[in-house]
Design an enzyme around this catalytic site. Structure first.
Site, PDB file in Angstrom:
ATOM      1  CG  ASP A  26      -1.815   1.356   1.196  1.00  0.00           C
ATOM      2  OD1 ASP A  26      -2.564   1.441   0.407  1.00  0.00           O
ATOM      3  OD2 ASP A  26      -1.682   1.969   2.387  1.00  0.00           O
ATOM      4  CB  SER A  27       3.879   2.161   2.202  1.00  0.00           C
ATOM      5  OG  SER A  27       3.294   2.240   3.567  1.00  0.00           O
TER       6      SER A  27
END
Length: 132
Positions: A26-27
């Protein structure tokens, strides 16, 4: 774009839980979206955020997965499925199918990042940026 990573071998990267890989993925995904938008045009924070929403929602990530799914290897598809089939809890306003697909995508991105497969990540991001 992915030059600051210290890669782990594929086997070691695969040992992380799917949701841990999704957490990292996600990051990585959001950082690449933000970098792309910033370098494309020097806009205000609010405008950049609005544009980023076109890429980072579960719905947008599910569509992105559909774009890359034909070129996934068996190994990549297996990692995606581990994430998709995990016990991730969707937000109350999210479509469950899209949320699970997005989680699978984030798991795959986290795995590729952690295992140092930066060329493959760049290939995927070229696809998403070509579409918008």
């Amino acid at each position: 774009m992915f030059t600051n990573i210290t890669p782990t071998d594929k086997h070691s990267a695969a040992q992380y839980s799917p949701l841990a890989l999704a957490y990292l993925g996600d990051s990585v995904y959001e950082l690449n979206i933000r970098e792309h938008l910033l370098l494309k045009a020097n806009k205000s924070n609010g405008k950049l955020h609005t544009e980023a929403l076109k890429y980072v929602s579960a719905s947008a990530q599910a569509k992105f997965f559909e774009q890359i799914s034909p070129i996934l290897t068996e190994e990549e598809l297996a990692v995606f499925k581990r994430g998709r089939n995990s016990n991730a809890s969707p937000h109350k306003n999210s479509d469950v199918g899209e949320y699970k697909t997005a989680t699978g995508l984030e798991t795959l991105i986290g795995y590729l990042y952690l295992s140092g497969q930066s060329d493959r990540l760049e290939e995927f991001f070229k696809i998403i940026f070509a579409e918008k």
